[in-house]
Design a protein around this motif. Structure first.
Motif, PDB file in Angstrom:
ATOM      1  N   THR A 145     -12.785   8.733   1.050  1.00  0.00           N
ATOM      2  CA  THR A 145     -12.595  10.231   1.453  1.00  0.00           C
ATOM      3  C   THR A 145     -12.743   9.199   2.631  1.00  0.00           C
ATOM      4  N   ALA A 146     -11.476  10.086   3.437  1.00  0.00           N
ATOM      5  CA  ALA A 146     -10.983   9.929   4.917  1.00  0.00           C
ATOM      6  C   ALA A 146      -9.944  10.393   5.036  1.00  0.00           C
ATOM      7  N   SER A 147      -9.140  10.817   6.407  1.00  0.00           N
ATOM      8  CA  SER A 147      -8.116  11.661   6.657  1.00  0.00           C
ATOM      9  C   SER A 147      -7.173  10.691   5.958  1.00  0.00           C
ATOM     10  N   ALA A 148      -5.854  10.634   5.396  1.00  0.00           N
ATOM     11  CA  ALA A 148      -5.127  10.144   5.093  1.00  0.00           C
ATOM     12  C   ALA A 148      -4.817   9.134   6.281  1.00  0.00           C
TER      13      ALA A 148
ATOM     14  N   VAL B 209       0.715  -1.502   0.274  1.00  0.00           N
ATOM     15  CA  VAL B 209       0.165  -0.466  -0.709  1.00  0.00           C
ATOM     16  C   VAL B 209       0.510   1.028  -0.204  1.00  0.00           C
ATOM     17  N   LEU B 210       0.967   1.798  -0.639  1.00  0.00           N
ATOM     18  CA  LEU B 210       1.407   3.140  -1.184  1.00  0.00           C
ATOM     19  C   LEU B 210       0.487   4.502  -0.877  1.00  0.00           C
ATOM     20  N   GLY B 211       0.626   4.890   0.351  1.00  0.00           N
ATOM     21  CA  GLY B 211      -0.199   6.247   0.299  1.00  0.00           C
ATOM     22  C   GLY B 211       0.728   7.732  -0.401  1.00  0.00           C
ATOM     23  N   ILE B 212      -0.794   8.361  -1.169  1.00  0.00           N
ATOM     24  CA  ILE B 212       0.166   9.441  -1.776  1.00  0.00           C
ATOM     25  C   ILE B 212      -0.586  10.142  -1.195  1.00  0.00           C
ATOM     26  N   ILE B 213       0.442  11.640  -1.252  1.00  0.00           N
ATOM     27  CA  ILE B 213      -0.340  13.279  -1.126  1.00  0.00           C
ATOM     28  C   ILE B 213       0.187  13.847  -1.330  1.00  0.00           C
TER      29      ILE B 213
END
Length: 297
Positions: A234-237, A152-156
């Motif tokens: 649709t939630a906080s990161a 899982v890669l978190g993208i911001i």
């Protein structure tokens, strides 16, 4: 001739450091790299005679050599080095990160101390290391899942390219899917004073996921065998990544910036995530903060 890179793991004989050792062994085998097992010790009671210090050093040597012997006997790694250091563990791990391709540390997980400081050594090293750091969580041996979860890669907005590259490499090495996640909230659009705001979730979600695919295209082209999914949540990161970590093999996030401090999303997943977490520095040369490293795992 370029310097040979290595995988480095912190080991102190505890269950959570045994988890880290197992993960590091796996990484060293997959990457075909040498493994360095390091253990830090220091006399904690002020002044002491040489005999007392010698006893403590021998105990530290016993712990270290047990870890190194485990790596030699339970893996196909061709080169395992035992590194004994007198001083703070976080200091030594950060120093070794300058020559490492990957650094692995254990975390006690959800205890009160870990919730506050993410395990003092793990948190400091994740913020200051000059290479990617994998923080392996939880008490006891690592369970073997029946179905391996995705990377899982978190993208911001500020996610560095180095984190994307690491996630693709990890998925390719382990033969796993990659799930790239962007979290946020959809704003309603007002069409006029006489009409109520309208939210088209499906259109917005599609647009965000298409943007993600475009950003990931260079790495997708370089790793055509890695199945890639994109998700807009649709939630906080932090909430999104913590939730996905329950089924993930590993979660990958960006590391510290010029201040040497981790961002709120990275701190959140380190504190509350259920899977190992890879923290990838923004640049190769990570500036050091002025805080002193903690001395205990």
């Amino acid at each position: 001739m370029s310097e040979t890179r290595e995988v480095v793991v912190g080991y102190d004989g505890s269950d959570f450091s045994m988890q880290a050792l197992e993960w590091a062994m796996d990484e060293a085998e997959l990457r075909k790299l040498p493994l360095t097992v390091t253990h830090a010790w220091r006399w904690p009671y002020g002044e002491a005679g040489e005999e007392a210090r010698s006893h403590l050093r021998k105990a530290a040597e016993h712990v270290l050599y047990h870890g190194a012997d485990c790596a030699r006997s339970c893996s196909s790694i061709t080169e395992v080095t035992a590194d004994l250091y007198e001083g703070a563990a976080a200091e030594r791990l950060t120093e070794l990160s300058a020559r490492a391709e990957l650094l692995v540390v254990g975390s006690r997980g959800m205890g009160a101390l870990a919730r506050t400081v993410v395990g003092s050594v793990a948190g400091y090293v994740a913020a200051h290391a000059r290479c990617p750091v994998v923080v392996v969580r939880g008490p006891g041996p690592i369970p073997v899942p029946l179905h391996r979860g995705a990377v899982v890669l978190g993208i911001i907005d500020g996610t560095p390219d180095s984190a994307i590259a690491f996630a693709f490499d990890e998925a390719a090495l382990r033969g796993l899917d990659l799930v790239a996640v962007h979290a946020g909230h959809i704003r309603a659009a007002a069409w006029g004073t006489a009409m109520p705001p309208v939210t088209d979730t499906e259109i917005t979600t599609h647009m965000v996921e298409e943007d993600l695919l475009r950003r990931l295209r260079p790495w997708r082209d370089n790793h055509p065998a890695v199945p890639v999914q994109t998700r807009f949540v649709t939630a906080s990161a932090k909430e999104a990544l913590v939730g996905l970590s329950r089924e993930a093999s590993i979660v990958v996030v960006g590391g510290a910036r010029a201040t040497g401090r981790l961002g709120s999303v990275t701190r959140g997943i380190l504190r509350h995530g259920a899977s190992p977490v890879a923290v990838v520095p923004v640049t190769e040369s990570m500036p050091q903060a002025g805080s002193a490293p903690p001395g205990e795992n």
